[in-house]
Design a protein around this motif. Sequence first.
Motif, PDB file in Angstrom:
ATOM      1  N   GLU A  91      20.568 -24.684  -2.682  1.00  0.00           N
ATOM      2  CA  GLU A  91      21.711 -25.403  -1.184  1.00  0.00           C
ATOM      3  C   GLU A  91      21.540 -24.208  -0.565  1.00  0.00           C
ATOM      4  O   GLU A  91      22.254 -24.028   1.032  1.00  0.00           O
ATOM      5  N   GLU A  92      21.899 -22.682  -0.518  1.00  0.00           N
ATOM      6  CA  GLU A  92      22.620 -21.671   0.193  1.00  0.00           C
ATOM      7  C   GLU A  92      21.213 -21.621   1.277  1.00  0.00           C
ATOM      8  O   GLU A  92      19.922 -21.596   0.989  1.00  0.00           O
ATOM      9  N   THR A  93      21.751 -21.700   1.907  1.00  0.00           N
ATOM     10  CA  THR A  93      20.648 -21.241   4.157  1.00  0.00           C
ATOM     11  C   THR A  93      19.879 -19.501   3.697  1.00  0.00           C
ATOM     12  O   THR A  93      20.807 -19.084   2.955  1.00  0.00           O
ATOM     13  N   PRO A  94      18.489 -19.923   3.428  1.00  0.00           N
ATOM     14  CA  PRO A  94      18.166 -18.379   2.835  1.00  0.00           C
ATOM     15  C   PRO A  94      17.702 -17.767   3.762  1.00  0.00           C
ATOM     16  O   PRO A  94      18.387 -18.112   5.010  1.00  0.00           O
ATOM     17  N   ALA A  95      17.290 -16.222   3.757  1.00  0.00           N
ATOM     18  CA  ALA A  95      17.557 -15.514   4.370  1.00  0.00           C
ATOM     19  C   ALA A  95      15.683 -15.394   4.196  1.00  0.00           C
ATOM     20  O   ALA A  95      14.978 -16.181   3.389  1.00  0.00           O
ATOM     21  N   LEU A  96      14.826 -14.264   4.621  1.00  0.00           N
ATOM     22  CA  LEU A  96      13.275 -14.186   5.133  1.00  0.00           C
ATOM     23  C   LEU A  96      13.213 -12.941   4.542  1.00  0.00           C
ATOM     24  O   LEU A  96      13.825 -12.003   5.042  1.00  0.00           O
ATOM     25  N   LEU A  97      12.417 -13.145   3.663  1.00  0.00           N
ATOM     26  CA  LEU A  97      11.608 -11.775   3.119  1.00  0.00           C
ATOM     27  C   LEU A  97      10.540 -11.444   3.926  1.00  0.00           C
ATOM     28  O   LEU A  97       9.223 -12.644   3.942  1.00  0.00           O
ATOM     29  N   VAL A  98      10.197 -10.214   5.110  1.00  0.00           N
ATOM     30  CA  VAL A  98       9.551 -10.847   5.689  1.00  0.00           C
ATOM     31  C   VAL A  98       8.517  -9.376   5.430  1.00  0.00           C
ATOM     32  O   VAL A  98       8.801  -8.648   5.898  1.00  0.00           O
ATOM     33  N   MET A  99       6.667  -9.487   5.166  1.00  0.00           N
ATOM     34  CA  MET A  99       6.267  -8.804   4.819  1.00  0.00           C
ATOM     35  C   MET A  99       4.674  -8.616   6.940  1.00  0.00           C
ATOM     36  O   MET A  99       4.620  -9.609   7.109  1.00  0.00           O
ATOM     37  N   LEU A 100       4.791  -7.461   7.097  1.00  0.00           N
ATOM     38  CA  LEU A 100       3.757  -7.463   8.386  1.00  0.00           C
ATOM     39  C   LEU A 100       2.210  -6.910   7.550  1.00  0.00           C
ATOM     40  O   LEU A 100       2.403  -5.987   6.821  1.00  0.00           O
ATOM     41  N   ARG A 101       1.376  -7.679   7.940  1.00  0.00           N
ATOM     42  CA  ARG A 101      -0.151  -6.502   7.710  1.00  0.00           C
ATOM     43  C   ARG A 101      -0.869  -6.544   8.294  1.00  0.00           C
ATOM     44  O   ARG A 101      -0.807  -7.253   9.899  1.00  0.00           O
ATOM     45  N   VAL A 102      -1.350  -5.561   9.100  1.00  0.00           N
ATOM     46  CA  VAL A 102      -1.552  -4.638  10.265  1.00  0.00           C
ATOM     47  C   VAL A 102      -3.030  -4.896   9.489  1.00  0.00           C
ATOM     48  O   VAL A 102      -4.136  -4.884   9.290  1.00  0.00           O
ATOM     49  N   ARG A 103      -4.042  -5.821  10.919  1.00  0.00           N
ATOM     50  CA  ARG A 103      -5.377  -5.967  10.434  1.00  0.00           C
ATOM     51  C   ARG A 103      -6.967  -5.199  11.731  1.00  0.00           C
ATOM     52  O   ARG A 103      -7.309  -4.588  11.395  1.00  0.00           O
ATOM     53  N   GLY A 104      -5.626  -4.654  12.861  1.00  0.00           N
ATOM     54  CA  GLY A 104      -6.573  -3.115  13.898  1.00  0.00           C
ATOM     55  C   GLY A 104      -6.106  -3.253  14.268  1.00  0.00           C
ATOM     56  O   GLY A 104      -4.107  -3.752  14.690  1.00  0.00           O
ATOM     57  N   GLU A 105      -6.561  -2.938  16.015  1.00  0.00           N
ATOM     58  CA  GLU A 105      -5.979  -1.584  16.807  1.00  0.00           C
ATOM     59  C   GLU A 105      -6.936  -1.594  17.692  1.00  0.00           C
ATOM     60  O   GLU A 105      -7.971  -1.601  17.583  1.00  0.00           O
ATOM     61  N   CYS A 106      -6.372  -1.728  18.744  1.00  0.00           N
ATOM     62  CA  CYS A 106      -7.036  -1.575  20.440  1.00  0.00           C
ATOM     63  C   CYS A 106      -6.770  -0.623  20.710  1.00  0.00           C
ATOM     64  O   CYS A 106      -5.895  -0.242  21.573  1.00  0.00           O
ATOM     65  N   PRO A 107      -7.500   0.849  20.603  1.00  0.00           N
ATOM     66  CA  PRO A 107      -7.303   2.067  21.665  1.00  0.00           C
ATOM     67  C   PRO A 107      -7.551   1.805  23.196  1.00  0.00           C
ATOM     68  O   PRO A 107      -7.645   1.058  23.553  1.00  0.00           O
ATOM     69  N   ALA A 108      -6.268   2.897  23.822  1.00  0.00           N
ATOM     70  CA  ALA A 108      -6.083   2.383  25.341  1.00  0.00           C
ATOM     71  C   ALA A 108      -7.372   2.849  25.844  1.00  0.00           C
ATOM     72  O   ALA A 108      -7.739   3.787  25.397  1.00  0.00           O
ATOM     73  N   PRO A 109      -7.986   2.306  27.690  1.00  0.00           N
ATOM     74  CA  PRO A 109      -8.949   2.951  27.807  1.00  0.00           C
ATOM     75  C   PRO A 109      -8.948   3.992  28.148  1.00  0.00           C
ATOM     76  O   PRO A 109      -8.009   4.325  28.697  1.00  0.00           O
ATOM     77  N   ARG A 110      -9.604   4.632  28.595  1.00  0.00           N
ATOM     78  CA  ARG A 110     -10.088   6.070  28.856  1.00  0.00           C
ATOM     79  C   ARG A 110      -9.472   6.333  30.047  1.00  0.00           C
ATOM     80  O   ARG A 110      -9.473   4.654  31.409  1.00  0.00           O
ATOM     81  N   PRO A 111      -8.380   6.833  31.498  1.00  0.00           N
ATOM     82  CA  PRO A 111      -7.950   6.620  32.436  1.00  0.00           C
ATOM     83  C   PRO A 111      -9.598   5.836  33.413  1.00  0.00           C
ATOM     84  O   PRO A 111      -9.348   5.313  34.600  1.00  0.00           O
ATOM     85  N   GLU A 112     -10.316   7.129  32.542  1.00  0.00           N
ATOM     86  CA  GLU A 112     -11.935   7.381  34.766  1.00  0.00           C
ATOM     87  C   GLU A 112     -12.094   5.784  34.411  1.00  0.00           C
ATOM     88  O   GLU A 112     -12.873   5.770  35.539  1.00  0.00           O
TER      89      GLU A 112
END
Length: 215
Positions: free
Chosen positions: A113-134
């Motif tokens: 009956e109680e309003t639930p809290a949320l247990l949140v987990m983050l799964r990191v899939r990947g990363e895109c490196p920033a492009p080279r300025p030049e």
Amino acid sequence: MEAERTDAVVWRNRALTLFDRVSVPVAVCDVYGRVVLANPAMAAECGTTPGRLRGREMLELFRPQEADQVERIAEALRLRHRSRYQVSVCWRAPGGAERYGELTADPVSDSVEETPALLVMLRVRGECPAPRPEAGPVRVSAVEGRVLALLAGGATTARAARELGLSRDGVTYHLRRLSARWGAAGRTELVARAYACGVLVPGVWPPEARAAEAE
């Protein structure tokens, strides 16, 4: 009774110690998605400390890639359904690169009956490196840029089609072309690459594409 309270405090302290030491990014949120408690790993993904995350909106820290995912979860929580929910997200890492992955939310409470809290987990899939300025920003067509901007804003294929005056198959065609060109495995990675490659303007909401080449 006093012994029971003492035991509860001991187990709570043990649970908090374990929570802090877990290497997986984890947070506890209220039913509206506001952070109540976060471990150091979650705070590190946001470039801050656990205390500074308290009260922040989880879906502002991590951008959802499918608007209907969030709507379905909100409706399920209103109905007090107790399933595991997953949202595809991307976010800017402290080093500046765009990362992508999933937030998994489990409703938790002492009673049904109680309003639930949320247990949140983050799964990191990947990363895109920033492009080279030049190298400068990667160029896409005007339509491709608008498709990517709508996608970054959480639009579904149907909504993007309405906004652009295209069929759903037309939107899918552009997404497939972009995915093939960039080697993206899905929409989350596609949006992350668009930001990393300079196609979408960082720090702007709603998302906006840079000036594009004419088709």
